[in-house]
Design a protein around this motif. Structure first.
Motif, PDB file in Angstrom:
ATOM      1  N   LYS A   8       0.846  -1.193   0.000  1.00 27.20           N
ATOM      2  CA  LYS A   8       0.000   0.000   0.000  1.00 27.20           C
ATOM      3  C   LYS A   8       0.886   1.249   0.000  1.00 27.20           C
ATOM      4  O   LYS A   8       1.814   1.356   0.814  1.00 27.20           O
ATOM      5  CB  LYS A   8      -0.919   0.007   1.218  1.00 27.20           C
ATOM      6  CG  LYS A   8      -1.857   1.205   1.277  1.00 27.20           C
ATOM      7  CD  LYS A   8      -2.781   1.133   2.478  1.00 27.20           C
ATOM      8  CE  LYS A   8      -3.800   0.037   2.311  1.00 27.20           C
ATOM      9  NZ  LYS A   8      -4.829   0.084   3.402  1.00 27.20           N
ATOM     10  N   LYS A  36      -7.029   5.770  -3.370  1.00 25.71           N
ATOM     11  CA  LYS A  36      -7.604   4.498  -2.929  1.00 25.71           C
ATOM     12  C   LYS A  36      -8.149   3.705  -4.112  1.00 25.71           C
ATOM     13  O   LYS A  36      -7.960   2.481  -4.208  1.00 25.71           O
ATOM     14  CB  LYS A  36      -8.713   4.750  -1.907  1.00 25.71           C
ATOM     15  CG  LYS A  36      -9.307   3.472  -1.309  1.00 25.71           C
ATOM     16  CD  LYS A  36     -10.359   3.793  -0.281  1.00 25.71           C
ATOM     17  CE  LYS A  36     -10.873   2.518   0.398  1.00 25.71           C
ATOM     18  NZ  LYS A  36     -11.416   1.528  -0.570  1.00 25.71           N
ATOM     19  N   LYS A  37      -8.808   4.402  -5.012  1.00 29.26           N
ATOM     20  CA  LYS A  37      -9.374   3.722  -6.180  1.00 29.26           C
ATOM     21  C   LYS A  37      -8.269   3.119  -7.042  1.00 29.26           C
ATOM     22  O   LYS A  37      -8.395   2.004  -7.550  1.00 29.26           O
ATOM     23  CB  LYS A  37     -10.205   4.709  -7.005  1.00 29.26           C
ATOM     24  CG  LYS A  37     -11.022   4.048  -8.108  1.00 29.26           C
ATOM     25  CD  LYS A  37     -11.966   5.045  -8.743  1.00 29.26           C
ATOM     26  CE  LYS A  37     -12.838   4.361  -9.794  1.00 29.26           C
ATOM     27  NZ  LYS A  37     -13.793   5.308 -10.398  1.00 29.26           N
ATOM     28  N   ASP A  40      -6.955   0.056  -5.209  1.00 25.51           N
ATOM     29  CA  ASP A  40      -7.945  -1.024  -5.293  1.00 25.51           C
ATOM     30  C   ASP A  40      -7.888  -1.698  -6.666  1.00 25.51           C
ATOM     31  O   ASP A  40      -8.008  -2.923  -6.773  1.00 25.51           O
ATOM     32  CB  ASP A  40      -9.352  -0.480  -5.046  1.00 25.51           C
ATOM     33  CG  ASP A  40      -9.579  -0.089  -3.588  1.00 25.51           C
ATOM     34  OD1 ASP A  40      -8.772  -0.494  -2.734  1.00 25.51           O
ATOM     35  OD2 ASP A  40     -10.563   0.628  -3.317  1.00 25.51           O
ATOM     36  N   SER A  43      -4.814  -3.876  -6.840  1.00 27.28           N
ATOM     37  CA  SER A  43      -5.020  -5.087  -6.045  1.00 27.28           C
ATOM     38  C   SER A  43      -5.908  -6.077  -6.787  1.00 27.28           C
ATOM     39  O   SER A  43      -5.694  -7.300  -6.704  1.00 27.28           O
ATOM     40  CB  SER A  43      -5.649  -4.728  -4.689  1.00 27.28           C
ATOM     41  OG  SER A  43      -4.800  -3.862  -3.953  1.00 27.28           O
ATOM     42  N   LEU A  44      -6.898  -5.575  -7.525  1.00 23.73           N
ATOM     43  CA  LEU A  44      -7.756  -6.435  -8.329  1.00 23.73           C
ATOM     44  C   LEU A  44      -6.945  -7.098  -9.437  1.00 23.73           C
ATOM     45  O   LEU A  44      -7.123  -8.291  -9.724  1.00 23.73           O
ATOM     46  CB  LEU A  44      -8.908  -5.621  -8.921  1.00 23.73           C
ATOM     47  CG  LEU A  44      -9.928  -6.380  -9.771  1.00 23.73           C
ATOM     48  CD1 LEU A  44     -10.546  -7.525  -8.984  1.00 23.73           C
ATOM     49  CD2 LEU A  44     -11.016  -5.421 -10.267  1.00 23.73           C
ATOM     50  N   ASN A  90      -8.576   1.843 -13.070  1.00 20.63           N
ATOM     51  CA  ASN A  90      -9.797   1.427 -12.386  1.00 20.63           C
ATOM     52  C   ASN A  90     -10.949   2.373 -12.735  1.00 20.63           C
ATOM     53  O   ASN A  90     -11.756   2.724 -11.873  1.00 20.63           O
ATOM     54  CB  ASN A  90      -9.550   1.414 -10.870  1.00 20.63           C
ATOM     55  CG  ASN A  90     -10.634   0.673 -10.100  1.00 20.63           C
ATOM     56  OD1 ASN A  90     -11.416  -0.081 -10.672  1.00 20.63           O
ATOM     57  ND2 ASN A  90     -10.694   0.892  -8.796  1.00 20.63           N
ATOM     58  N   ASN A 145     -11.906  -2.531 -13.935  1.00 18.75           N
ATOM     59  CA  ASN A 145     -13.237  -2.360 -13.350  1.00 18.75           C
ATOM     60  C   ASN A 145     -14.307  -2.939 -14.285  1.00 18.75           C
ATOM     61  O   ASN A 145     -14.441  -2.499 -15.432  1.00 18.75           O
ATOM     62  CB  ASN A 145     -13.507  -0.864 -13.114  1.00 18.75           C
ATOM     63  CG  ASN A 145     -14.705  -0.628 -12.209  1.00 18.75           C
ATOM     64  OD1 ASN A 145     -15.736  -1.284 -12.334  1.00 18.75           O
ATOM     65  ND2 ASN A 145     -14.573   0.309 -11.282  1.00 18.75           N
TER      66      ASN A 145
END
Length: 298
Positions: A8, A36-37, A40, A43-44, A90, A145
């Motif tokens: 992170k 954060k987006k 995320d 991480s996806l 994302n 996404n």
């Protein structure tokens, strides 16, 4: 297989801590949401690579420099014949493709990430050439996404759209034994990574931040606590006070890396709790440095 794991970003951690201890401006909050987006989404992407158990090496979140120009790589896959560079996005919503920007019907737009991708690819190739490597580099923007749709994109664009991700990773599953030279290249790139590259940190002061311990699970701040467990009002569960103190100490170190960990400062930082518990955590989990009034922990 991840040769360099993703962690992170420290800037994202700073914002997460500040949100539990103070109010931040609207602009700062939107900046946090974008950070954060982005994380995320990355991480996806990592979940996809784990799901398919891809045998090639992955280096995640590289911050590199060549000829005094810095560049960032979200993910780099090293296989036997090619390097695959991924720019992870994302984005969500319906967009119309454009050479310079993607546009929504509302008129809002996003910069076409291909422009950044090409710069990153060229700089990576220059760095590899300077280090004596001439392996082919392929580069893709991967949109992770599932709620993202892009209309009108040319068929030859280096895009991997949400509906194409599974097929893409199936095609790179073929096992291949990496040789010593490729592993050496992965080590070189990992060593070139600069974890402390310049960034614009938010402005904050110790005196302006609320004191207390943070629930490690939900981030709720407790100003008063006692005993071994504390009731978290938000989660309606018991919080292990020792773990909450440990977490709060690490938050302090993230926000104030230059400050010494003294018992008086940490007792103030953790709020109105049992000071013996705080002292015990410092004594057991950190190394004592110095004596008497000059004592601190590292």
């Amino acid at each position: 297989m991840a040769y360099k794991d993703r962690v992170k970003p420290e800037l994202l951690r700073i914002y997460e801590i500040l949100l539990t201890r103070t109010k931040i401006s609207k602009d700062a909050y939107y900046y946090f949401l974008n950070l954060k987006k982005g994380f995320d989404g990355e991480s996806l992407f990592d979940e996809y690579t784990k799901q398919f158990k891809i045998d090639h090496l992955f280096l995640n979140d590289l911050q590199l420099e060549v000829r005094n120009s810095s560049f960032q790589i979200d993910a780099l896959m090293i296989s036997t014949k090619v390097l695959v560079l991924y720019e992870i996005k994302n984005f969500e919503g319906l967009y119309q493709w454009g050479k310079e920007k993607f546009t929504r019907t509302s008129g809002t737009f996003l910069e076409n990430p291909t422009m950044q991708l090409e710069k990153t690819k060229v700089r990576l190739e220059l760095l590899l050439l300077e280090k004596g490597y001439s392996l082919k580099v392929e580069a893709y923007v991967i949109f992770v996404n599932p709620e993202f749709t892009l209309l009108g994109a040319p068929s030859d664009a280096n895009f991997i759209l949400p509906s194409q991700i599974l097929g893409h990773f199936r095609n790179v599953q073929a096992p291949a034994q990496l040789n010593a030279e490729q592993i050496k290249m992965a080590e070189m790139l990992a060593n070139q990574h600069d974890p402390i590259y310049p960034r614009k940190n938010p402005h904050y002061n110790y005196s302006d931040l609320n004191k207390g311990i943070i629930c490690p699970e939900c981030g709720t701040l407790s100003k008063i606590y006692s005993g071994y467990f504390h009731s978290c009002n938000k989660r309606e569960k018991k919080v292990n006070v020792k773990k909450a103190i440990q977490s709060s100490i690490e938050d302090f170190r993230t926000l104030f890396p230059e400050d010494k960990l003294t018992s008086s400062r940490i007792m103030d930082w953790c709020g109105c709790g049992n000071q013996k518990r705080i002292y015990r955590v410092l004594r057991n989990d950190y190394q004592m440095i110095g004596k008497n009034r000059g004592r601190y922990y590292g």
